[in-house]
Structure formats: structure tokens, C-alpha cells
Design an enzyme around this catalytic site. Structure first.
Site, PDB file in Angstrom:
ATOM      1  N   ASP A  65       7.966   3.905  -3.625  1.00 29.21           N
ATOM      2  CA  ASP A  65       7.873   3.403  -4.988  1.00 29.21           C
ATOM      3  C   ASP A  65       8.484   4.338  -6.027  1.00 29.21           C
ATOM      4  O   ASP A  65       8.695   3.936  -7.169  1.00 29.21           O
ATOM      5  CB  ASP A  65       6.403   3.113  -5.329  1.00 29.21           C
ATOM      6  CG  ASP A  65       5.879   1.973  -4.479  1.00 29.21           C
ATOM      7  OD1 ASP A  65       6.618   0.982  -4.316  1.00 29.21           O
ATOM      8  OD2 ASP A  65       4.755   2.089  -3.962  1.00 29.21           O
ATOM      9  N   ARG A  84       0.307   6.931 -10.869  1.00 28.06           N
ATOM     10  CA  ARG A  84       1.291   7.337  -9.864  1.00 28.06           C
ATOM     11  C   ARG A  84       2.472   8.088 -10.473  1.00 28.06           C
ATOM     12  O   ARG A  84       3.370   8.512  -9.743  1.00 28.06           O
ATOM     13  CB  ARG A  84       1.767   6.097  -9.083  1.00 28.06           C
ATOM     14  CG  ARG A  84       0.631   5.360  -8.370  1.00 28.06           C
ATOM     15  CD  ARG A  84       1.128   4.471  -7.260  1.00 28.06           C
ATOM     16  NE  ARG A  84       1.938   5.228  -6.320  1.00 28.06           N
ATOM     17  CZ  ARG A  84       2.657   4.691  -5.353  1.00 28.06           C
ATOM     18  NH1 ARG A  84       2.656   3.392  -5.182  1.00 28.06           N
ATOM     19  NH2 ARG A  84       3.396   5.445  -4.550  1.00 28.06           N
ATOM     20  N   HIS A 159       4.302  -6.323  -4.517  1.00 27.96           N
ATOM     21  CA  HIS A 159       5.720  -5.978  -4.713  1.00 27.96           C
ATOM     22  C   HIS A 159       6.618  -7.043  -4.074  1.00 27.96           C
ATOM     23  O   HIS A 159       6.181  -7.756  -3.160  1.00 27.96           O
ATOM     24  CB  HIS A 159       6.038  -4.649  -4.012  1.00 27.96           C
ATOM     25  CG  HIS A 159       5.477  -3.436  -4.683  1.00 27.96           C
ATOM     26  ND1 HIS A 159       4.745  -2.488  -4.012  1.00 27.96           N
ATOM     27  CD2 HIS A 159       5.584  -2.994  -5.959  1.00 27.96           C
ATOM     28  CE1 HIS A 159       4.411  -1.519  -4.848  1.00 27.96           C
ATOM     29  NE2 HIS A 159       4.894  -1.798  -6.037  1.00 27.96           N
ATOM     30  N   CYS A 246       7.034   1.223   2.616  1.00 26.59           N
ATOM     31  CA  CYS A 246       6.477   2.050   1.538  1.00 26.59           C
ATOM     32  C   CYS A 246       6.437   3.542   1.850  1.00 26.59           C
ATOM     33  O   CYS A 246       6.386   4.363   0.941  1.00 26.59           O
ATOM     34  CB  CYS A 246       5.032   1.666   1.240  1.00 26.59           C
ATOM     35  SG  CYS A 246       4.677  -0.044   1.348  1.00 26.59           S
TER      36      CYS A 246
END
Ligand code: CIR
Length: 252
Positions: A65, A84, A159, A246
Site C-alpha cells: 500500500d 499508516r 481495495h 499486499c
């Protein structure tokens, strides 16, 4: 192929969750599964580069990400979840050793999990994490590199790559309830088994498609389409709304 990876935070149980109910997560088990994942990457020909651990960032194992990496350039994102954003400086530092690095700036936000790269097109999910400014910024940064950015609607999942993944050279695996298959006209579309809505996120390296062991029916469909697959148990990471793409950033 180089794979940037980061170890599982012991705080994974306090991860962001959007569509899933919170279940207890065993960080040691998640770390074991992550180790198996990194070994699979190595077996498929990747050299691993471990980023510094960020134990205080619950979601830091989900390194995808934090950047979008192309051949000539790497775009460090501004993740949509403010919890994040502290994950990105160490990613930028690592990428600077391999690529020219540029950044998505505020008020833009973009998660790498929303970026599906197919040849010269980047499909970018208009999710709760990625906003219009983030997409416009990505387009501006990548235009000189001959990449087309295509905003893509999704629903029901975190996502874009929860809904669809690319299996080179010509196939997408997708959940038609979460993304419109007609967006991918020209590509072969394989749909996940309806009983496995989360199965679309696969990772293909050197002709082998890694798929979660939680989705055997979809795996069969992918195999029936002539794709070589390998199942991996990442169940503990699924509880944190994570999947296979991911947990790495791949650099050719
Ligand atoms: C989050 O909500 O940000 C994490 N718990 C899961 C991120 C998964 N990343 C991905 O699908 N690219």
C-alpha cells in the site's frame, strides 16, 4: 526480481479493518505464514530485501500500500488510513536505492492495493482509501512514462486488488460483485467461485500464481483456465484484511 518485504508487527491484532469483523489474531502464527510467503517468493526466483521492522505500526507488513513501482520510477503513496502514513519514509529510503522516487502529496491519498498494473494501463480503484486528487496526482507523475491511469469503481471490498488481480499474460481473476468485468475488455476474465468472494487476490511470479489456500474452488477454476498455481496458507493475515499481493513490493 527483487521483493521488498517487512516482518509482521506484534500489534497486527490492532490493524485497520473496514469490511471484516475483528477476530483475535495470533501474531506468531501470522509471522509463520508470512515466513512461508517470503520463502515461496524466494523459490519463485525473488531476492528478498527486508525493510526495518515497524512494530508500532499494526499494518506495516502490508507494504504494497505504500508505493507503486514501475520500471523507471517509484511513487511513494500517501495511504488513505492516517494510522499508516508513518510506514512510508522507510519505504522511500529503500526504493531510492533502486529507482527515482516521487511522492503523492496531500490532499491526495492513494493505497498501492488500489493499483492494478496491466501492461501500459494502471487501473486505480476509487476506494475509501484512494481519492480523486491521489489518482490525478498519480496520472500527472506517470504520464511522462507512457502509463495510462484509469479510475475504476469498486464496491463491497477494501481495495481494487481485493476484487481483481492480473495473471499475465492475458487474464484477470475477479469478483464480478465487486468490480465490473467489462472494464477489462480485451483480457480473459475468470470469475472467483461465488462462495469465495475474497479469492481474487493472487500473485503471479515467473509463471506460477500464488493463491490463498482458503479458496480451493477458485484455485480449481484458475487451474482449469490453464494457469499453474501454488496454494499458500495466509489465513491469519486474511483476518487483518490482507492477502497475497499486499505483503511485497516487486521490482524487476
Ligand atoms: C488495512 O486496512 O490497511 C490493512 N488492515 C489491510 C491492508 C491490505 N492491503 C492490501 O490489500 N493491499
Amino acid at each position: 526480481m527483487l521483493a521488498l518485504v517487512r516482518e509482521v508487527s506484534p500489534a497486527l491484532g490492532r490493524c485497520e479493518l473496514t469490511h471484516l469483523e475483528r477476530l483475535p489474531i495470533d501474531p506468531a502464527r501470522a509471522a509463520d505464514q508470512h515466513r512461508d510467503y517470503t520463502r515461496a517468493l524466494q523459490t519463485l526466483g525473488c531476492t528478498l530485501e527486508w525493510l526495518p521492522a515497524l512494530p508500532e505500526y499494526p499494518d506495516s507488513v502490508f507494504i504494497e500500500d505504500t508505493a507503486v513501482v514501475l520500471d523507471a520510477i517509484a511513487v511513494v503513496t500517501r495511504p488513505g488510513a492516517s494510522s499508516r502514513r508513518g510506514e512510508t519514509p522507510s519505504v522511500a529510503a529503500a526504493l531510492e536505492r533502486h529507482r527515482r522516487v516521487v511522492h503523492i502529496a496531500a490532499p491526495g491519498s492513494l493505497d498501492g492495493g488500489d493499483v492494478l498494473h496491466v501492461d501500459r494501463t494502471l487501473y486505480v480503484g476509487t476506494s475509501a482509501r484512494t481519492n480523486a486528487q491521489g489518482i490525478a496526482e498519480l496520472e500527472r507523475l506517470l504520464q511522462p512514462h507512457g502509463q495510462r491511469v484509469r479510475a475504476t469503481a469498486l464496491q463491497g471490498c477494501l481495495h481494487l486488488k481485493s476484487a481483481v488481480s492480473f495473471i499475465p499474460p492475458d487474464t484477470v481473476l475477479l469478483n464480478p460483485a465487486w468490480v465490473d468485468p467489462t472494464v477489462f475488455a480485451g483480457l480473459r476474465v475468470v470469475a472467483v467461485d461465488e462462495r469465495e468472494p475474497y479469492a481474487a487476490n493472487t500473485l503471479t511470479i515467473g509463471g506460477t500464481t500464488l493463491i490463498s489456500a482458503a479458496y480451493p474452488r477458485t484455485r480449481q477454476r484458475v487451474e482449469a483456465a490453464g494457469v499453474r498455481t501454488q496454494a499458500l496458507d495466509v489465513g491469519e493475515l486474511h483476518k487483518a484484511e490482507g492477502a497475497l499481493t499486499c505483503m511485497s513490493l516487486l521490482l524487476e
